[in-house]
Structure formats: C-alpha cells, structure tokens
Design a protein around this motif. Structure first.
Motif, PDB file in Angstrom:
ATOM      1  N   LEU A   3      68.035  25.246   9.965  1.00 60.56           N
ATOM      2  CA  LEU A   3      68.446  26.123   8.869  1.00 60.56           C
ATOM      3  C   LEU A   3      69.807  26.750   9.135  1.00 60.56           C
ATOM      4  CD1 LEU A   3      67.581  27.317   6.170  1.00 60.56           C
ATOM      5  CD2 LEU A   3      66.467  29.175   7.404  1.00 60.56           C
ATOM      6  N   GLY A   4      70.082  27.112  10.388  1.00 61.38           N
ATOM      7  CA  GLY A   4      71.395  27.653  10.727  1.00 61.38           C
ATOM      8  C   GLY A   4      72.500  26.618  10.573  1.00 61.38           C
ATOM      9  N   GLY A   5      72.218  25.356  10.944  1.00 62.23           N
ATOM     10  CA  GLY A   5      73.209  24.302  10.755  1.00 62.23           C
ATOM     11  C   GLY A   5      73.513  24.046   9.294  1.00 62.23           C
ATOM     12  N   ALA A   6      72.472  24.038   8.460  1.00 66.85           N
ATOM     13  CA  ALA A   6      72.694  23.866   7.019  1.00 66.85           C
ATOM     14  C   ALA A   6      73.481  25.031   6.442  1.00 66.85           C
ATOM     15  CB  ALA A   6      71.350  23.725   6.304  1.00 66.85           C
ATOM     16  N   THR A   7      73.194  26.238   6.915  1.00 66.92           N
ATOM     17  CA  THR A   7      73.948  27.410   6.449  1.00 66.92           C
ATOM     18  C   THR A   7      75.414  27.331   6.870  1.00 66.92           C
ATOM     19  OG1 THR A   7      71.927  28.741   6.618  1.00 66.92           O
ATOM     20  CG2 THR A   7      74.017  29.928   6.454  1.00 66.92           C
ATOM     21  N   ALA A   8      75.665  26.878   8.108  1.00 63.68           N
ATOM     22  CA  ALA A   8      77.045  26.737   8.574  1.00 63.68           C
ATOM     23  C   ALA A   8      77.802  25.698   7.759  1.00 63.68           C
ATOM     24  CB  ALA A   8      77.049  26.357  10.055  1.00 63.68           C
ATOM     25  N   ILE A   9      77.154  24.592   7.431  1.00 66.66           N
ATOM     26  CA  ILE A   9      77.802  23.563   6.604  1.00 66.66           C
ATOM     27  C   ILE A   9      78.110  24.104   5.221  1.00 66.66           C
ATOM     28  CG2 ILE A   9      77.413  21.326   5.491  1.00 66.66           C
ATOM     29  CD1 ILE A   9      75.833  20.502   7.969  1.00 66.66           C
ATOM     30  N   TRP A  10      77.161  24.849   4.635  1.00 64.99           N
ATOM     31  CA  TRP A  10      77.401  25.407   3.301  1.00 64.99           C
ATOM     32  C   TRP A  10      78.540  26.419   3.316  1.00 64.99           C
ATOM     33  CZ3 TRP A  10      76.641  30.433   1.290  1.00 64.99           C
ATOM     34  CH2 TRP A  10      76.765  30.520  -0.094  1.00 64.99           C
ATOM     35  N   VAL A  11      78.580  27.276   4.334  1.00 67.89           N
ATOM     36  CA  VAL A  11      79.667  28.257   4.443  1.00 67.89           C
ATOM     37  C   VAL A  11      80.999  27.544   4.643  1.00 67.89           C
ATOM     38  CG1 VAL A  11      80.602  30.097   5.886  1.00 67.89           C
ATOM     39  CG2 VAL A  11      78.185  30.123   5.266  1.00 67.89           C
ATOM     40  N   LEU A  12      81.000  26.485   5.449  1.00 68.79           N
ATOM     41  CA  LEU A  12      82.237  25.769   5.752  1.00 68.79           C
ATOM     42  C   LEU A  12      82.805  25.080   4.519  1.00 68.79           C
ATOM     43  CD1 LEU A  12      84.071  25.047   8.199  1.00 68.79           C
ATOM     44  CD2 LEU A  12      82.750  22.930   8.401  1.00 68.79           C
ATOM     45  N   PHE A  13      81.964  24.435   3.754  1.00 68.14           N
ATOM     46  CA  PHE A  13      82.447  23.662   2.604  1.00 68.14           C
ATOM     47  C   PHE A  13      82.545  24.487   1.325  1.00 68.14           C
ATOM     48  CE2 PHE A  13      80.742  20.142   5.221  1.00 68.14           C
ATOM     49  CZ  PHE A  13      81.902  19.410   5.330  1.00 68.14           C
ATOM     50  N   GLU A  14      81.650  25.476   1.174  1.00 66.44           N
ATOM     51  CA  GLU A  14      81.620  26.209  -0.088  1.00 66.44           C
ATOM     52  C   GLU A  14      82.465  27.474  -0.039  1.00 66.44           C
ATOM     53  OE1 GLU A  14      80.704  26.714  -4.028  1.00 66.44           O
ATOM     54  OE2 GLU A  14      80.312  25.003  -2.709  1.00 66.44           O
ATOM     55  N   LEU A  15      82.272  28.287   0.976  1.00 65.21           N
ATOM     56  CA  LEU A  15      83.000  29.551   1.040  1.00 65.21           C
ATOM     57  C   LEU A  15      84.418  29.368   1.572  1.00 65.21           C
ATOM     58  CD1 LEU A  15      80.213  31.983   2.312  1.00 65.21           C
ATOM     59  CD2 LEU A  15      80.872  31.441  -0.036  1.00 65.21           C
ATOM     60  N   LEU A  16      84.568  28.578   2.635  1.00 63.03           N
ATOM     61  CA  LEU A  16      85.895  28.342   3.211  1.00 63.03           C
ATOM     62  C   LEU A  16      86.641  27.203   2.524  1.00 63.03           C
ATOM     63  CD1 LEU A  16      85.039  28.726   7.010  1.00 63.03           C
ATOM     64  CD2 LEU A  16      85.863  30.463   5.404  1.00 63.03           C
TER      65      LEU A  16
END
Length: 246
Positions: free
Chosen positions: A76-89
């Motif tokens: 779940l943390g890896g999926a959250t990091a990917i979402w933050v990386l591609f969506e927020l950043l």
C-alpha cells in the motif's frame, strides 16, 4: 392371562410414545443444528465461502486481508508513493524509466571500472529472462476474463433479464461520473486502496454488515416491485411469436 396381555399392550403403546417423542426431539435438534442455522443466515452477494477463499486463498488474499501487516503496508505504501510521484508531482512514466536506467547503468559502469584500481573482480551482472510459462499464464488469464466480460455483456444485451440490464446501466453510469471527476491513475489508486481496506473491515464486522445488507436488499426488492407495478408493467410489448422450423 388377560391381565398380562393388557399389560403387554400398554407397554408397547408407551414404548411407541417414547420412540415418537425421541424421534421428534431428534428432528427438532437437527432443525436447530448450527449447520442449518448457519445456512439460513444471509450473506452479502450470496457468498458461501469465507472472505479469504473468495479472494483466492493465496498470497494475494493474505495481502488484501492484512495477514502479514508488513507486506500489506509495504504494498500500500508503494502504491501511494507511485500515485504521489505521478499525480501530485506530475512525473511521467517514460521519464522515470529513463532516469532509473541511466542511474543503474552509471552505477554498474563505474563499479566495473573501479574494480581495476582496487584489484577486485568486476561484479557479475545477472541475466534477466522472462519465463515463457508466466507470460502464457498471464495471457490465458487475461483472455479468459475478457471473454467472460464479453459473455456478460452479450447476455445483458439479449434482453432476457431486465433487472441485470438496469444494474449494469446504473453501474456504467456511476463509473462514467467517477471517470469524469478523476483520471485513470487516481481511479486505479482508489480501487487499490479500497481493496486493501474494505475486505478486512468487512471480515471484522461481517455479522453487522450482513444484517444491514439483508435489510437493504429487502427494501430494494420492495422498491423494485413498486417500480415494476407502476412503470415497467405499463410498457407495451409486442407479442412473442414462436418460430418453428418446418
């Protein structure tokens, strides 16, 4: 002799009553046994297996149901990091892949050349090959799921089940509304988070959720019966003609 006959007849009658009482009590016990009571309990979506078995009973089920908290939290943390990386950043996938390849190739190249100065053998780069059976199993599973989806859509479009048709139309309409509010990555992340939260919460509060779902389904059936009586039954339909082959 007559008295003995009367006593034997009375003994048989009392034995018969006792036998009937015991058989009726046994049948009552069977009716009230835990297995029959358990089968009469309403289950969400009509499931008969535990939640862990519904998800396949393997490692994916262990991850979704938090059997191993470290692995589940890591996924779940890896999926959250990917979402933050591609969506927020607003990082792009191709850029990320190129940067990772540049970094890894530079580290391996410098490490291989540095070994000549420190008198050590260069690191052995392992060969990476994708197994053929893994690709075939993934392709077969994907093909099976796509064909099943096409079969469901064909069954819905055939007009045999009006309730299923309305349910599919409502689901697609809700999905279109959700899709207009967020992009595919965000939608995928929301589904991923729901898969890691809803099943484990349902497994924990299974009895309460099933009782509430039973009441909700009864109310939905009641409202559908009213809608059918007031609207659907008044829709004109053409006569059904049976085509007979000569």
């Amino acid at each position: 002799m007559a008295e003995q006959k009367e006593e034997s007849i009375m003994d048989k009658i009392t034995e018969k009553f006792h036998h009937d009482d015991s058989s009726s009590s046994d049948s009552d016990d069977e009716k009230s046994s835990p297995s029959t009571v358990k089968s009469a309990v309403y289950r969400l979506f009509g499931r008969e297996k535990p939640v862990h078995k519904v998800f396949g009973g393997g490692k994916p089920a262990d991850v979704f149901l938090w059997r191993n908290k470290k692995i589940s939290a890591g996924v779940l943390g890896g999926a959250t990091a990917i979402w933050v990386l591609f969506e927020l950043l607003e990082y792009h996938l191709l850029t990320l892949v190129c940067h990772c390849l540049i970094l890894s190739l530079a580290i391996l190249f410098l490490w291989s050349n540095a070994t000549t100065f420190i008198n050590k053998s260069p690191p052995r780069i392992p060969e990476v090959n994708i197994p053929e059976d893994v690709v075939e199993s993934i392709a077969l599973s994907l093909r099976f799921e796509i064909n099943r989806a096409f079969a469901i859509l064909r069954d819905v479009a055939s007009g045999r089940d009006l309730r299923k048709f309305l349910a599919v139309i409502a689901g697609l309409w809700v999905l279109s509304i959700v899709g207009s509010c967020c992009n595919f990555l965000t939608l995928f992340y929301i589904v991923f988070v729901l898969l890691h939260t809803v099943p484990v919460l349902y497994e924990k509060y299974e009895v309460q959720v099933d009782s509430f779902a039973e009441k909700a389904m009864a109310e939905l059936k009641k409202q559908y019966a009213v809608f059918d009586a007031k609207v659907l039954s008044k829709i004109p339909r053409g006569p059904l003609k049976d085509k007979k082959k000569v």
